[in-house]
Design an enzyme around this catalytic site. Structure first.
Site, PDB file in Angstrom:
ATOM      1  N   GLY A  54      -1.958 -31.282 -14.639  1.00 49.29           N
ATOM      2  CA  GLY A  54      -1.091 -31.394 -15.806  1.00 49.29           C
ATOM      3  C   GLY A  54      -0.591 -32.812 -15.914  1.00 49.29           C
ATOM      4  O   GLY A  54      -0.693 -33.585 -14.950  1.00 49.29           O
ATOM      5  N   CYS A  81      -4.687 -31.142  -8.358  1.00 49.90           N
ATOM      6  CA  CYS A  81      -3.999 -32.302  -8.933  1.00 49.90           C
ATOM      7  C   CYS A  81      -2.489 -32.043  -9.056  1.00 49.90           C
ATOM      8  O   CYS A  81      -1.809 -31.921  -8.049  1.00 49.90           O
ATOM      9  CB  CYS A  81      -4.645 -32.698 -10.258  1.00 49.90           C
ATOM     10  N   TYR A  82      -1.949 -31.902 -10.272  1.00 49.75           N
ATOM     11  CA  TYR A  82      -0.511 -31.630 -10.379  1.00 49.75           C
ATOM     12  C   TYR A  82      -0.144 -30.365  -9.602  1.00 49.75           C
ATOM     13  O   TYR A  82       0.909 -30.294  -8.955  1.00 49.75           O
ATOM     14  CB  TYR A  82      -0.111 -31.469 -11.863  1.00 49.75           C
ATOM     15  N   HIS A 171     -10.374 -33.269  -8.905  1.00 53.87           N
ATOM     16  CA  HIS A 171     -10.728 -32.168  -9.808  1.00 53.87           C
ATOM     17  C   HIS A 171     -12.091 -31.586  -9.448  1.00 53.87           C
ATOM     18  O   HIS A 171     -13.112 -32.101  -9.892  1.00 53.87           O
ATOM     19  CB  HIS A 171     -10.739 -32.665 -11.255  1.00 53.87           C
ATOM     20  N   GLU A 173     -13.416 -29.030 -10.580  1.00 56.16           N
ATOM     21  CA  GLU A 173     -14.046 -28.391 -11.738  1.00 56.16           C
ATOM     22  C   GLU A 173     -14.872 -29.361 -12.578  1.00 56.16           C
ATOM     23  O   GLU A 173     -15.685 -28.952 -13.395  1.00 56.16           O
ATOM     24  CB  GLU A 173     -12.966 -27.734 -12.620  1.00 56.16           C
ATOM     25  N   ASP A 229     -19.010 -15.191 -33.650  1.00 57.70           N
ATOM     26  CA  ASP A 229     -17.653 -14.897 -33.186  1.00 57.70           C
ATOM     27  C   ASP A 229     -17.018 -13.742 -33.951  1.00 57.70           C
ATOM     28  O   ASP A 229     -16.499 -12.806 -33.346  1.00 57.70           O
ATOM     29  CB  ASP A 229     -16.765 -16.147 -33.287  1.00 57.70           C
ATOM     30  N   LYS A 368     -18.266 -19.630 -25.656  1.00 53.91           N
ATOM     31  CA  LYS A 368     -19.301 -19.215 -26.614  1.00 53.91           C
ATOM     32  C   LYS A 368     -20.407 -18.386 -25.960  1.00 53.91           C
ATOM     33  O   LYS A 368     -20.796 -17.339 -26.474  1.00 53.91           O
ATOM     34  CB  LYS A 368     -19.911 -20.463 -27.263  1.00 53.91           C
TER      35      LYS A 368
END
Ligand code: XMP
Length: 512
Positions: A54, A81-82, A171, A173, A229, A368
């Site tokens: 964040g 991280c944060y 990170h 990810e 969608d 998606k």
């Protein structure tokens, strides 16, 4: 079902964390950290918690925080991280505010890993991670060991295996972190005991139960465009609340060949109220004589809202409006508006003047490809689920200049031939979007012994990951040749075909 709870502190990569967890076949949900309570966590019953990054510093005023007890629930926690700094801060470690640039790290960073840590087992000691932080952890809390460091950052990772608490300053990810996904997988499997057996079918009962709770006996209205969608949202809602759902499908007459009938044949069989409004005449009469692309877009968007509202009025009071919002839209909407290149129009958009008690977004947690998977799991036809993106204003912006019934008929046939040829050559999966554009240029040709003076058709095919940038697709000449011949022979009104070899930027994918 085993679940991971992701507590969101507002970092820019948070959607990626959810994505990666689900790629490991573990179900997860993202909840705002600011409003989470211990009761809510207990009720969710996760097998593990991930705290995201964040923009804040743990010392800044109004910095988002958590009840300290989160760390003593016996649930494994991974702070990123944060999230890692907050864990250190709340458990008695020390986070140091970066002064000057020496401790800050942005981008790829050489990192030394302690490979005895369960997250890094069987990794090489020297690795590369993706960093993006100002503050750093100068002292880890009691019970923790430092498990990675970099030249500038003394605590690039920390662990307290006894309490199953882990933190990484980088990170995992982000794909630039080498083996980042493996680190996450180790946390999920080896620390949290995730089996990695979650599949989309498992999502259906959860989503259905959640929608039933949310909607109760209320009536729901959905604008069905026939795109992926809104179609999947309709199918899911129909399963959840059956005929409390009404879907209005505004056929603006600017759809591709047979598309309107396909949508009708799928949804008129489902347990829902399906209304198709054939409004081609209304749209075409408003578009008569209009050549400017932005004006066309505005007219189509505006007319859509009018037709939709008109139809909705006949239904009496509707309590909820359902929308096919998907996870990337949720993330996107948090950002400032980018410069408007084209005024995009989504037929699922909310008409401002209509009032509803509630907005229902059944797909707001899905990406998606997950939406497509869900559609297939619910038995929607592949044709609908794997449909390429199609702009809200439809063929209205693929016919240059004025839109007429005649031009629509020409474009529909030509576009169908091109799309079918590409699909039969099995090239559709590799190409992000492919379609034909009817230009307003006429040129001289010769067919048989006669002179012709007909339209030029452009073929457009692009490869792209995100539709923000795109490359023109290197389609085989043989395929282009075959398509060109077939279109000229079968579609009166076209005597010349060109292939668009511009990427985006500088061009856009659509021509208007
Ligand atoms: P451009 O032409 O801006 O298109 O490169 C990027 C992607 O967006 C689609 N597109 C639209 N989608 N409403 C939509 O829902 C619109 O008004 C619209 N205009 C463009 C386009 O097909 C491509 O996938």
């Amino acid at each position: 079902m085993q679940k991971i709870l992701i507590l969101d502190f507002g970092g820019q990569y948070n959607q990626l964390i959810a994505r990666r967890v689900r790629e490991c076949h573990v179900y997860c949900e993202v909840r705002p950290a600011a409003s989470i309570t211990l009761e809510a966590i207990r009720e969710f019953a996760p097998i593990g918690i991930i705290l995201t990054g964040g923009p804040s510093s743990v010392y800044s005023e109004n910095a988002p925080t958590l009840p300290r007890e989160v760390f003593s629930l016996g649930i494994p926690v991974l702070g990123i991280c944060y999230g890692c700094q907050l864990m250190a801060h709340l458990l008695g470690g020390k986070v140091t505010e970066a002064s000057g640039n020496d401790a800050r790290e942005y981008g790829r960073t050489l990192t030394t890993l302690d490979t005895s840590c369960i997250l890094f087992q069987s990794f090489p000691e020297d690795s590369v991670t993706w960093m993006s932080h100002g503050d750093y952890i100068s002292h880890v809390p009691d019970g923790f060991a430092v498990t990675a460091h970099t030249a500038a950052c003394p605590t690039a990772a920390m662990a307290d295996p006894a309490r199953k608490l882990y933190g990484v300053q980088f990170h995992p990810e982000v794909s630039h972190t080498i083996q980042g996904v493996r680190m996450l997988r180790s946390f999920l499997a080896d620390v949290c005991g995730a089996q990695g057996d979650w599949v989309m079918e498992d999502y259906i009962p959860t989503a259905v139960a959640q929608l039933r709770r949310q909607i109760g006996q209320k009536r729901v209205l959905l604008a069905l465009s026939g795109g992926v969608d809104s179609s999947v949202a309709a199918a899911l809602l129909s399963r959840a609340v059956g005929d409390q759902l009404t879907c209005i499908f505004v056929d603006h007459g600017l759809l591709r060949k047979d598309e309107g009938d396909q949508v009708e044949s799928v949804f008129s069989k489902m347990d829902l109220n399906f209304i198709r409004v054939n409004a081609q005449d209304r749209f075409l009469s408003r578009l008569a004589g209009v050549e400017d692309p932005e004006t066309k877009r505005k007219i189509i968007g505006d007319e859509f809202v009018r037709v939709f509202e008109n139809e909705a009025k006949k239904l009496g009071k509707m309590d909820c409006l359902a929308q096919g919002t998907i996870y990337p839209d949720v993330i996107e909407s948090g950002r400032g508006p980018a410069a408007i290149i084209k005024s995009h129009h989504n037929v699922g958009g909310l008409p401002d003047s209509m009032e509803f008690q509630q907005i229902v977004e059944p797909l707001r947690l899905l990406f998606k490809d997950e939406v497509r998977e869900l559609g297939l799991a619910m038995g929607l036809p592949e044709l609908l689920v794997n449909r390429q993106p199609f702009p809200g204003p439809g063929l209205g912006i693929r016919i240059m200049g004025e839109v007429t019934v005649e031009k629509l008929a020409i474009l529909r046939e030509a576009d169908y031939i091109f799309r079918t040829a590409l699909e039969q050559a099995h090239m559709n999966a590799a190409v992000g979007q492919y379609f034909a554009v009817l230009t307003n240029t006429r040129t001289v040709g010769v067919m048989g012994d006669s002179r012709t003076y007909d339209y030029t058709l452009a073929l457009r095919a692009v490869t792209t990951d995100d539709f923000m940038t795109a490359k023109w697709a290197r389609l085989p000449y043989e395929l282009l040749d075959e398509v060109s011949g077939e279109i000229i022979n079968r579609v009166p009104g076209i005597n010349r075909i060109v292939y668009d070899i511009t990427s985006k930027p500088p061009a856009t994918i659509e021509w208007e």
